[in-house]
Design a protein around this motif. Structure first.
Motif, PDB file in Angstrom:
ATOM      1  N   VAL A 128      81.746 108.574 -58.827  1.00  0.00           N
ATOM      2  CA  VAL A 128      82.097 109.303 -60.042  1.00  0.00           C
ATOM      3  C   VAL A 128      82.773 108.316 -60.995  1.00  0.00           C
ATOM      4  CG1 VAL A 128      83.494 111.152 -61.038  1.00  0.00           C
ATOM      5  CG2 VAL A 128      82.427 111.452 -58.798  1.00  0.00           C
ATOM      6  N   VAL A 129      82.334 108.294 -62.232  1.00  0.00           N
ATOM      7  CA  VAL A 129      82.964 107.439 -63.237  1.00  0.00           C
ATOM      8  C   VAL A 129      84.216 108.144 -63.755  1.00  0.00           C
ATOM      9  CG1 VAL A 129      82.683 106.217 -65.412  1.00  0.00           C
ATOM     10  CG2 VAL A 129      80.720 106.514 -63.881  1.00  0.00           C
ATOM     11  N   LEU A 130      85.365 107.516 -63.541  1.00  0.00           N
ATOM     12  CA  LEU A 130      86.637 108.100 -63.966  1.00  0.00           C
ATOM     13  C   LEU A 130      86.967 107.755 -65.407  1.00  0.00           C
ATOM     14  CD1 LEU A 130      88.779 107.353 -60.786  1.00  0.00           C
ATOM     15  CD2 LEU A 130      87.556 109.458 -61.350  1.00  0.00           C
ATOM     16  N   ALA A 131      86.653 106.534 -65.813  1.00  0.00           N
ATOM     17  CA  ALA A 131      86.974 106.096 -67.173  1.00  0.00           C
ATOM     18  C   ALA A 131      86.105 104.915 -67.534  1.00  0.00           C
ATOM     19  CB  ALA A 131      88.447 105.719 -67.289  1.00  0.00           C
ATOM     20  N   GLY A 132      85.777 104.802 -68.823  1.00  0.00           N
ATOM     21  CA  GLY A 132      85.034 103.652 -69.307  1.00  0.00           C
ATOM     22  C   GLY A 132      85.958 102.460 -69.484  1.00  0.00           C
ATOM     23  N   PRO A 133      85.440 101.371 -70.026  1.00  0.00           N
ATOM     24  CA  PRO A 133      86.260 100.165 -70.220  1.00  0.00           C
ATOM     25  C   PRO A 133      87.474 100.458 -71.090  1.00  0.00           C
ATOM     26  CG  PRO A 133      83.937  99.686 -70.555  1.00  0.00           C
ATOM     27  CD  PRO A 133      84.046 101.182 -70.458  1.00  0.00           C
ATOM     28  N   LYS A 134      88.622  99.864 -70.720  1.00  0.00           N
ATOM     29  CA  LYS A 134      89.822 100.045 -71.514  1.00  0.00           C
ATOM     30  C   LYS A 134      89.734  99.224 -72.789  1.00  0.00           C
ATOM     31  CE  LYS A 134      92.920 101.157 -67.690  1.00  0.00           C
ATOM     32  NZ  LYS A 134      94.188 100.842 -67.004  1.00  0.00           N
ATOM     33  N   LYS A 135      90.438  99.681 -73.784  1.00  0.00           N
ATOM     34  CA  LYS A 135      90.357  99.029 -75.087  1.00  0.00           C
ATOM     35  C   LYS A 135      90.902  97.608 -75.078  1.00  0.00           C
ATOM     36  CE  LYS A 135      90.503 103.334 -77.746  1.00  0.00           C
ATOM     37  NZ  LYS A 135      91.236 104.127 -78.749  1.00  0.00           N
ATOM     38  N   ASN A 136      91.819  97.338 -74.109  1.00  0.00           N
ATOM     39  CA  ASN A 136      92.356  95.973 -74.085  1.00  0.00           C
ATOM     40  C   ASN A 136      91.442  95.022 -73.337  1.00  0.00           C
ATOM     41  OD1 ASN A 136      92.741  96.774 -71.479  1.00  0.00           O
ATOM     42  ND2 ASN A 136      94.951  96.395 -71.420  1.00  0.00           N
ATOM     43  N   GLY A 137      90.283  95.542 -72.857  1.00  0.00           N
ATOM     44  CA  GLY A 137      89.242  94.669 -72.366  1.00  0.00           C
ATOM     45  C   GLY A 137      89.387  94.158 -70.959  1.00  0.00           C
ATOM     46  N   HIS A 138      89.597  95.059 -69.963  1.00  0.00           N
ATOM     47  CA  HIS A 138      89.519  94.627 -68.573  1.00  0.00           C
ATOM     48  C   HIS A 138      88.125  94.063 -68.316  1.00  0.00           C
ATOM     49  CE1 HIS A 138      93.313  95.827 -66.971  1.00  0.00           C
ATOM     50  NE2 HIS A 138      93.208  97.040 -67.468  1.00  0.00           N
ATOM     51  N   THR A 139      88.032  92.932 -67.705  1.00  0.00           N
ATOM     52  CA  THR A 139      86.734  92.295 -67.474  1.00  0.00           C
ATOM     53  C   THR A 139      86.632  91.741 -66.071  1.00  0.00           C
ATOM     54  OG1 THR A 139      87.542  90.164 -68.251  1.00  0.00           O
ATOM     55  CG2 THR A 139      86.515  91.603 -69.892  1.00  0.00           C
ATOM     56  N   THR A 140      85.397  91.653 -65.586  1.00  0.00           N
ATOM     57  CA  THR A 140      85.153  90.995 -64.310  1.00  0.00           C
ATOM     58  C   THR A 140      84.749  89.545 -64.543  1.00  0.00           C
ATOM     59  OG1 THR A 140      82.880  91.820 -64.413  1.00  0.00           O
ATOM     60  CG2 THR A 140      84.464  93.105 -63.146  1.00  0.00           C
ATOM     61  N   LYS A 141      84.267  89.236 -65.709  1.00  0.00           N
ATOM     62  CA  LYS A 141      83.993  87.872 -66.125  1.00  0.00           C
ATOM     63  C   LYS A 141      83.999  87.865 -67.643  1.00  0.00           C
ATOM     64  CE  LYS A 141      79.032  88.734 -65.609  1.00  0.00           C
ATOM     65  NZ  LYS A 141      77.799  88.341 -64.909  1.00  0.00           N
ATOM     66  N   VAL A 142      83.964  86.710 -68.221  1.00  0.00           N
ATOM     67  CA  VAL A 142      84.094  86.628 -69.675  1.00  0.00           C
ATOM     68  C   VAL A 142      83.016  87.484 -70.347  1.00  0.00           C
ATOM     69  CG1 VAL A 142      83.997  85.096 -71.663  1.00  0.00           C
ATOM     70  CG2 VAL A 142      85.110  84.335 -69.548  1.00  0.00           C
ATOM     71  N   GLY A 143      83.472  88.419 -71.193  1.00  0.00           N
ATOM     72  CA  GLY A 143      82.539  89.228 -71.960  1.00  0.00           C
ATOM     73  C   GLY A 143      81.979  90.423 -71.229  1.00  0.00           C
ATOM     74  N   ALA A 144      82.315  90.636 -69.957  1.00  0.00           N
ATOM     75  CA  ALA A 144      81.735  91.732 -69.191  1.00  0.00           C
ATOM     76  C   ALA A 144      82.737  92.874 -69.082  1.00  0.00           C
ATOM     77  CB  ALA A 144      81.336  91.254 -67.798  1.00  0.00           C
ATOM     78  N   ALA A 145      82.359  94.076 -69.578  1.00  0.00           N
ATOM     79  CA  ALA A 145      83.221  95.245 -69.468  1.00  0.00           C
ATOM     80  C   ALA A 145      83.118  95.824 -68.067  1.00  0.00           C
ATOM     81  CB  ALA A 145      82.791  96.284 -70.504  1.00  0.00           C
ATOM     82  N   ARG A 146      84.125  96.596 -67.676  1.00  0.00           N
ATOM     83  CA  ARG A 146      84.046  97.282 -66.390  1.00  0.00           C
ATOM     84  C   ARG A 146      84.677  98.657 -66.516  1.00  0.00           C
ATOM     85  NH1 ARG A 146      88.374  94.376 -62.273  1.00  0.00           N
ATOM     86  NH2 ARG A 146      90.223  94.603 -63.574  1.00  0.00           N
ATOM     87  N   SER A 147      84.150  99.583 -65.742  1.00  0.00           N
ATOM     88  CA  SER A 147      84.585 100.971 -65.777  1.00  0.00           C
ATOM     89  C   SER A 147      85.247 101.341 -64.457  1.00  0.00           C
ATOM     90  CB  SER A 147      83.388 101.895 -66.023  1.00  0.00           C
ATOM     91  OG  SER A 147      82.736 101.560 -67.237  1.00  0.00           O
ATOM     92  N   SER A 148      86.135 102.326 -64.511  1.00  0.00           N
ATOM     93  CA  SER A 148      86.814 102.808 -63.315  1.00  0.00           C
ATOM     94  C   SER A 148      85.943 103.849 -62.624  1.00  0.00           C
ATOM     95  CB  SER A 148      88.161 103.424 -63.699  1.00  0.00           C
ATOM     96  OG  SER A 148      88.792 103.994 -62.585  1.00  0.00           O
ATOM     97  N   ILE A 149      85.764 103.687 -61.299  1.00  0.00           N
ATOM     98  CA  ILE A 149      84.926 104.604 -60.537  1.00  0.00           C
ATOM     99  C   ILE A 149      85.665 105.057 -59.282  1.00  0.00           C
ATOM    100  CG2 ILE A 149      82.767 103.557 -61.352  1.00  0.00           C
ATOM    101  CD1 ILE A 149      82.576 102.245 -58.512  1.00  0.00           C
ATOM    102  N   GLN A 150      85.139 106.105 -58.674  1.00  0.00           N
ATOM    103  CA  GLN A 150      85.647 106.580 -57.391  1.00  0.00           C
ATOM    104  C   GLN A 150      84.486 106.898 -56.478  1.00  0.00           C
ATOM    105  OE1 GLN A 150      88.763 109.723 -57.211  1.00  0.00           O
ATOM    106  NE2 GLN A 150      87.316 110.806 -55.888  1.00  0.00           N
ATOM    107  N   ILE A 151      84.513 106.326 -55.264  1.00  0.00           N
ATOM    108  CA  ILE A 151      83.575 106.752 -54.236  1.00  0.00           C
ATOM    109  C   ILE A 151      84.371 107.592 -53.242  1.00  0.00           C
ATOM    110  CG2 ILE A 151      82.048 104.777 -54.552  1.00  0.00           C
ATOM    111  CD1 ILE A 151      83.231 103.525 -52.060  1.00  0.00           C
TER     112      ILE A 151
END
Length: 488
Positions: A426-449
């Motif tokens: 389940v996707v809990l939240a999209g990328p935060k505005k301050n830009g959490h990233t897994t690598k330069v330029g890559a957005a990431r979303s919060s999920i729950q399994i």
């Protein structure tokens, strides 16, 4: 709903996990063993401790806590009074065991609160005190601060006072045990009445919370347990009796705040109301996820309508954390501050019910008892008011960091043998505005399994409330790192 226990299956991962969790104490510089001077003082105080003269041992108090708890702060006895109620709420008498200015007093100020790690705890007080002489065990007379709170028929408070007295609990109950007794009607006569009234009073206090605009953030709790020699992770949905029990604690905290405000001395737990921007953003999310928050409904009442078994509404419950920010402690002496509200409670509120595990409660209890008796407030309590906010804020931040690190470590261990596996999430939240990233330029979303019970980040800008298929691409115990990507 049964708990979902998911163990670490690999023996190698289990060993590495145990080492990583053991290292948390060093990483976060957690306190170690108590100094011999502290232990000697505790032994001396316990040996000379006298029970207070008011004898309330005839009242059948009970405790309701997690089943493994040994530091029992609260015991209750509930009874009817005409068409209203009386709440007798006994709180462990920690002040009588801590000489002002002594070694234990200084050490508890250094610690701030009990900090929990999986399979271990770093206590605020030495265990002969916190799990012994001051803990409200069943069938043992104990010194306590006993609140007597009178309620009207609808559950509103009509009066409250607190005093030291001797009490004796008749039963130590776990949450599930108490809930099953209540549901099946199998509670012994000694405390069947208290359990029944807990449901009745708790329900009415919840309605009052709704009417005053208070809010409870009922996100399923993610907890680490140590079971049969193995670490497990669970999502633990709250039982109704936990909500009712929390309402009695809230009631007492509100009563304590009122006593201190009327006496013009004390320390409150305060939190500002959500700002207009946070509310506006959250309203947009509720519309986007198909559960609009009507403008004429208080946010607390709205949150209680959310069904966390529904993916979209679970995402909204997680997103509501943006409305619960800025909590702190506000001391005062002689002049009551302008801002006295705890916005989530929607009333003035104080920490007063967990002195075995939280430093500030010891001072609140001593202040309230003095004010109710018409006595001078102890100088040691007044003198501490200005330093308590800094101590408690620092210890709260540390406890939160340790808890998050422990959960992250266990999550990585649970998934360490499943890299490459796909899961529904389940996707809990999209990328935060301050830009959490897994690598330069890559957005990431919060999920729950859900199996195992893990929250994490997944690469990509995903739609909150949707169910997506994700692939585990990394899980490292040592770095507490988990990485998901959308499945192809």
């Amino acid at each position: 709903m049964p708990y979902s226990h998911i163990g670490v299956r690999s023996s190698a991962a289990q060993q590495k996990l145990a080492q990583a969790l053991a290292a948390l104490s060093h990483e976060f510089k957690l306190p170690g063993e108590f100094d011999p001077l502290v232990l000697a003082e505790v032994d001396h105080v316990i040996a000379g401790h006298q029970l207070p003269a008011p004898d309330l041992t005839a009242l059948p108090f009970i405790t309701i806590d997690p089943p493994t708890s040994q530091d029992l702060d609260q015991a209750m006895f509930l009874e009817r009074e005409g068409d209203g109620y009386v709440v007798h709420y006994a709180i462990a008498d920690v002040p009588s065991f801590v000489p002002a200015g002594g070694p234990l007093d200084g050490e508890t100020r250094r610690r701030g609160q009990t900090i929990y790690t999986p399979g271990n705890r770093i206590p605020l007080h030495p265990t002969p005190l916190s799990e012994g002489a001051a803990s409200l065990f069943a069938n043992d007379p104990r010194s306590a601060f006993v609140w007597e709170i009178h309620l009207a028929q609808d559950g509103t408070q009509t009066s409250a006072r607190v005093r030291r007295a001797t009490v004796q609990s008749v039963a130590k109950l776990g949450y599930e045990q108490a809930q099953k007794m209540l549901d099946a009607g199998t509670a012994p006569p000694a405390y069947a009445g208290t359990l029944g009234l807990l449901a009745e009073i708790g329900g009415k206090r919840i309605e009052l919370e709704r009417s005053r605009g208070g809010a409870s953030l009922n996100v399923p709790q993610q907890e680490v347990e140590f079971v049969n020699g193995h670490y497990v992770l669970e999502f633990r949905p709250g039982l109704p009796i936990e909500d009712w029990n929390a309402q009695i604690s809230l009631l007492t905290g509100m009563a304590a705040a009122q006593v201190m405000i009327e006496g013009k001395v004390g320390i409150l737990r305060t939190m500002p109301a959500p700002d207009d921007g946070a509310i506006a953003a959250y309203r947009l999310q509720t519309v986007a996820l198909g559960k609009p928050w009507d403008a004429d409904v208080a946010y607390g009442a709205y949150l209680r309508t959310l069904d966390t078994t529904d993916p979209k509404q679970l995402a909204l419950m997680h997103a509501a954390t943006t409305l619960f920010r800025g909590a702190g402690y506000t001391p005062f002496n002689g002049t009551v501050p302008d801002d006295v509200l705890q916005a989530a409670v929607a009333a003035p509120y104080a920490h007063a019910t967990a002195p075995l595990r939280r430093l500030v409660d010891r001072f609140v209890l001593a202040i309230c008892a003095a004010l109710c008796a018409g006595d001078d407030v102890p100088g040691w309590a007044v003198d501490a008011l200005t330093e308590l906010p800094e101590i408690m804020n620092a210890s709260n931040q540390l406890a939160s960091r340790v808890d998050r690190a422990a959960i992250d470590t266990v999550e990585a261990a649970l998934l360490s043998h499943r890299v490459g596996t796909e899961f529904d999430a389940v996707v809990l939240a999209g990328p935060k505005k301050n830009g959490h990233t897994t690598k330069v330029g890559a957005a990431r979303s919060s999920i729950q399994i859900t199996e195992p019970a893990v929250t994490a980040y997944c690469e990509g800008d995903l739609e909150p409330g949707t169910v997506v298929r994700v692939k585990l691409v990394a899980a490292d115990i040592g770095t507490r790192t988990i990485a998901f990507a959308p499945a192809q």
